[in-house]
Scaffold this active site. Structure first.
Site, mmCIF file in Angstrom:
data_model
loop_
_atom_site.group_PDB
_atom_site.id
_atom_site.type_symbol
_atom_site.label_atom_id
_atom_site.label_comp_id
_atom_site.label_asym_id
_atom_site.label_seq_id
_atom_site.Cartn_x
_atom_site.Cartn_y
_atom_site.Cartn_z
ATOM 1 N N THR A 640 49.015 -7.511 -26.068
ATOM 2 C CA THR A 640 48.419 -6.893 -27.259
ATOM 3 C C THR A 640 48.896 -7.606 -28.526
ATOM 4 O O THR A 640 48.150 -7.705 -29.495
ATOM 5 C CB THR A 640 48.754 -5.388 -27.339
ATOM 6 O OG1 THR A 640 50.164 -5.227 -27.459
ATOM 7 C CG2 THR A 640 48.265 -4.648 -26.120
ATOM 8 N N GLU A 711 48.328 -7.733 -39.686
ATOM 9 C CA GLU A 711 47.623 -8.426 -40.767
ATOM 10 C C GLU A 711 47.973 -9.891 -40.931
ATOM 11 O O GLU A 711 47.185 -10.663 -41.477
ATOM 12 C CB GLU A 711 47.866 -7.672 -42.090
ATOM 13 C CG GLU A 711 47.918 -6.174 -41.822
ATOM 14 C CD GLU A 711 47.590 -5.267 -42.965
ATOM 15 O OE1 GLU A 711 46.635 -5.518 -43.695
ATOM 16 O OE2 GLU A 711 48.310 -4.259 -43.110
HETATM 17 MO MO1 MOS Z 1 45.453 -2.577 -43.426
HETATM 18 S S1 MOS Z 1 44.241 -3.449 -44.844
HETATM 19 O O1 MOS Z 1 46.620 -1.824 -44.413
HETATM 20 O O2 MOS Z 1 44.499 -1.561 -42.487
#
Ligand code: MOS
Length: 746
Positions: A640, A711
């Protein structure tokens, strides 16, 4: 490295499959919009959101006669009949200015202005087409690049200030041997998770239940309570799986309370799912940023000053700041810097967080400028980054909890074969394509918030773990099972996981890459408590081989409690719980960031290398290879984790080459509001992706040593591709997306 020498926690046994994988592909686990219980399915009504067709003005009237008489219509909510909410739309925690039919003003094209409720979706949609809306239009503010002079400081810049200076940038520039100064532009982008936003709401007397596709069940619960002025305890939010969110599902948008209002008025369960085109406006997006960047360096490459002035669009409804200037503050150790972020109001939907808010566009622009600086200095781009390596956090003048970025540059460069790069543009080709190599740095802050979890030992030596967190398709279920199992030393396949239900102990928003870093320490705490309880149970139990020992002498491993001083003396969890009448034993745990968190900075890092092939005739770009190495602390799950990073990289390629929302210059509507015209990559657009991680625990950040990875994958990737395109073609494109026409005309 110092960090590597610290005492690492025992490695946690990983699941080699996704916990919820089978139940997803067999349709057993349900997404929010798929539920048809506990209410009677025949009672379910369907709501369709009606949107404005002008960007600015007022609704004068809505002629609804034909729609009211249309087949299947149950009710129609408009600003003229919608129930008045007893208070203004919510400020935090929703932090969104919502459109709840409380007045007739229109602030953007696509704004929700009515809700049609019918027995079927088709009937609701065809009735909606019969509504005749009369507007009194007002002049609209549209465009960004043509209106930069209107830029102003934001009223609410969010967590970071909108301006920041360190040292004397002007003095730095005056001493610099080499200066780079250019404008770099990123477009408006819209989140496109596979699963659109959607809600099912029904009332049980004064109590509201919702299934809602969200990154934050607790946030939706609080926001609904506040918006509808009911006690928080009266709201129950459920969402077992989320089909992607990327920030757009991090806060509650208008359709959620509108669905609840429709359910209250009709007295029936109501389902409201956004259609794909309705995702381009009413539920946020990433603003366009225009970045003036100036870098000054001495002849040896040392940065003497960095300056970045950002201007972005923001909705007239709400200031939202995309902190694209972030990386210029903390990525490199320059002697001085100066940044600002300003907004230009526009009649557009409200902007919001979108995967790696700030760092995604920020690295996309700064890392092109760094490539230009390296070229002007006649220096290797990796070398330039090493010369300016920030051993401490320049923006806060404090140490990092852990930073091994140098190893990322090294490892990724080796795996990529960077030494074979020819720095002269157009020097490498293959058939009818120019070949280019480029690189960039990836970075995203490590966040963590307070979280709680509950664990239970179950009959048969199985376990339960629950937390009010979310799984966006990222692996939360999987790593929760692993962490709970590790706490009692059992196999992770023996753990049942529950999340996505607001009755569970609270956890933070699954945003800002913080879920694993917040929730796992809470599970660790809960299993420690549970182990103590089980030890005490065994000690008090005359039938237990551990009877009469001291609590601290007992540990757990391989499904057993055992005596640390004599490991052969043990009691299986199965026997222990059976002698307890098979009554589950339960413990709750919590964790929050250390009090010392403000003494250090926590950030994740990576190095991204790209190879592109650019067709000499069509100028079509193919990203052949991405090689990236990340320093993200402990890698919690190979499958994952790598999958998350790869997903981010794919989006980075999309940022570089494909994505852009086009705004109609007269009507202010997103013109390409579909996946046919808002381009995102398909498999054929993506070449090989080689992801690796250093896997060095960051134990000063949290006891698990892991920083979030939701992210960072998107960061750096776009610039690595842009820089590779320059190396291939000699064309420096400073406006994303880098489409063939831009390369051709440059
Ligand atoms: Mo993220 S843009 O904090 O889901």
């Amino acid at each position: 490295m110092m960090q590597a020498a610290e005492k690492a926690p025992k490695p946690v046994k990983q699941l080699d499959h996704r916990y919820e994988g089978i139940s997803k592909v067999t349709g057993k686990i349900k997404y929010a919009g798929e539920f048809s219980e506990p209410f009677a399915k025949s009672d379910l009504l369907y709501a369709y959101l009606v949107q404005s067709t002008i960007p600015s003005g007022d609704i004068v009237s809505i002629d609804r006669a034909a729609a009211d008489n249309s087949a299947g219509v149950v009710t129609i909510l408009t600003p003229f009949n919608a129930p008045k909410l007893s208070q203004a739309p919510p400020q935090p925690p929703a932090r969104r200015n919502l459109s709840l039919l409380q007045d007739t003003s229109v602030s953007y094209n696509g704004q929700p202005i009515a809700v049609v409720v019918a027995r079927s979706l088709d009937e609701a949609k065809s009735a909606a087409a019969l509504l005749k809306v009369k507007y009194a239009p007002k002049p609209a503010k549209i465009g960004l690049k043509n209106r930069l002079a209107e830029a102003r400081w934001p009223k609410d810049p969010g967590k970071e200030p909108a301006g920041n200076h360190r040292g004397d940038a002007q003095a730095g520039f005056s001493k610099a041997t080499v200066i780079i100064e250019n404008t770099y532009i990123t477009p408006i982008q819209h989140h496109n998770p596979m699963e659109p936003h959607g809600t099912i709401a029904w009332w049980d007397g004064p109590k509201l239940n919702v299934y809602d596709s969200t990154q934050y069940i607790t946030g939706v619960r609080q926001s609904l309570a506040k918006t509808l002025n009911i006690p928080v305890d009266f709201v129950h939010v459920v969402d077992p799986v989320v089909g992607g969110g990327f920030g757009s599902k991090g806060s509650m948008w208008s359709h959620v309370p509108l669905c609840a209002m429709a359910a209250r008025i009709t007295g029936k369960p109501v389902k409201l799912i956004l259609e794909r085109e309705q995702m381009f406006g009413p539920v946020g997006g990433r603003p366009s940023t225009v970045n003036k960047i100036k870098l000054g360096a001495s002849a040896d490459g040392k940065l003497l000053a960095m300056q970045q002035d950002v201007v972005m669009n923001a909705s007239v409804m709400e200031d939202f700041v995309e902190h694209a200037e972030g990386p210029t503050k903390n990525l490199y150790m320059s002697s001085a810097n100066s940044v600002s972020a300003k907004i230009v109001e526009a009649n557009l939907g409200v902007s919001t967080f979108m995967r790696a808010p700030g760092e995604a566009p920020g690295t996309a622009v700064l890392e092109i400028a760094m490539d230009e600086l390296a070229e002007k200095l006649n220096m290797d781009p990796v070398q330039l980054r090493l010369v300016n390596y920030a051993e401490t956090d320049p923006s806060h003048d404090r140490p990092w909890t852990s930073k091994n970025l140098k190893d990322c540059y090294q490892q990724a460069a080796d795996r990529f074969g960077w030494s074979k790069r020819n720095a002269t543009p157009r020097s490498m080709s293959d058939g009818n394509a120019w070949i280019g190599y480029g690189m960039a740095t990836a970075t995203y802050p490590a966040n963590r918030s307070a979280a709680m979890a509950i664990v239970r030992l179950l009959p048969g030596g199985r376990m339960f773990v629950g937390s009010g967190t979310q799984d966006l398709g990222t692996g939360t279920y999987t790593i929760m099972a692993q962490q709970a199992a590790a706490g009692l030393g059992i196999d992770p396949t023996l753990v049942e996981v529950k999340l996505g239900d607001s009755t569970l102990p609270k956890a933070p928003v699954s945003g800002g890459s913080q879920s694993s870093a917040s929730v796992l320490p809470a599970i660790q705490d809960a299993t420690s408590q549970l182990k103590l309880k089980l030890a005490d149970l065994a000690i008090a139990d005359a039938a237990s081989p551990l009877h009469g020992l001291k609590t601290l002498d007992i540990d757990a491993k391989d499904g057993k409690l055992f005596n640390r001083n004599n490991p052969t003396q043990s009691d299986t969890l199965t026997d222990l719980i059976a002698r307890n009448g098979n009554k589950p034993v339960e413990a709750t745990g919590s964790a929050e960031p250390a009090e010392s968190k403000d003494a250090m900075s926590s950030q994740s890092w990576g190095a991204v290398f790209a190879e592109v092939a650019v067709d000499k005739d069509t100028h079509m770009v193919k990203v052949r290879r991405i090689v990236a190495t990340y320093d993200i602390g402990t890698l919690l799950n190979q499958k994952t984790g790598h999958n998350q990073l790869m997903g981010g990289i794919v989006w980075g390629i999309s940022f570089a080459l494909h994505e852009e929302a086009h705004i109609d210059s007269v009507y202010g509507r997103v013109v390409n509001e579909s996946l046919a015209e808002y381009h995102v990559p398909v498999n054929a657009d993506i070449g090989t992706i080689d992801v690796s991680t250093l896997n060095i625990p960051d134990l000063k950040f949290n006891p698990i040593g892991s920083r979030g990875i939701g992210e960072i994958g998107i960061t750096g990737t776009a610039a690595a591709v842009a820089n590779a395109i320059y190396n291939a073609t000699g064309k420096r494109i400073r406006e994303y997306p880098i489409t063939p026409d831009k390369i051709m005309l440059a």
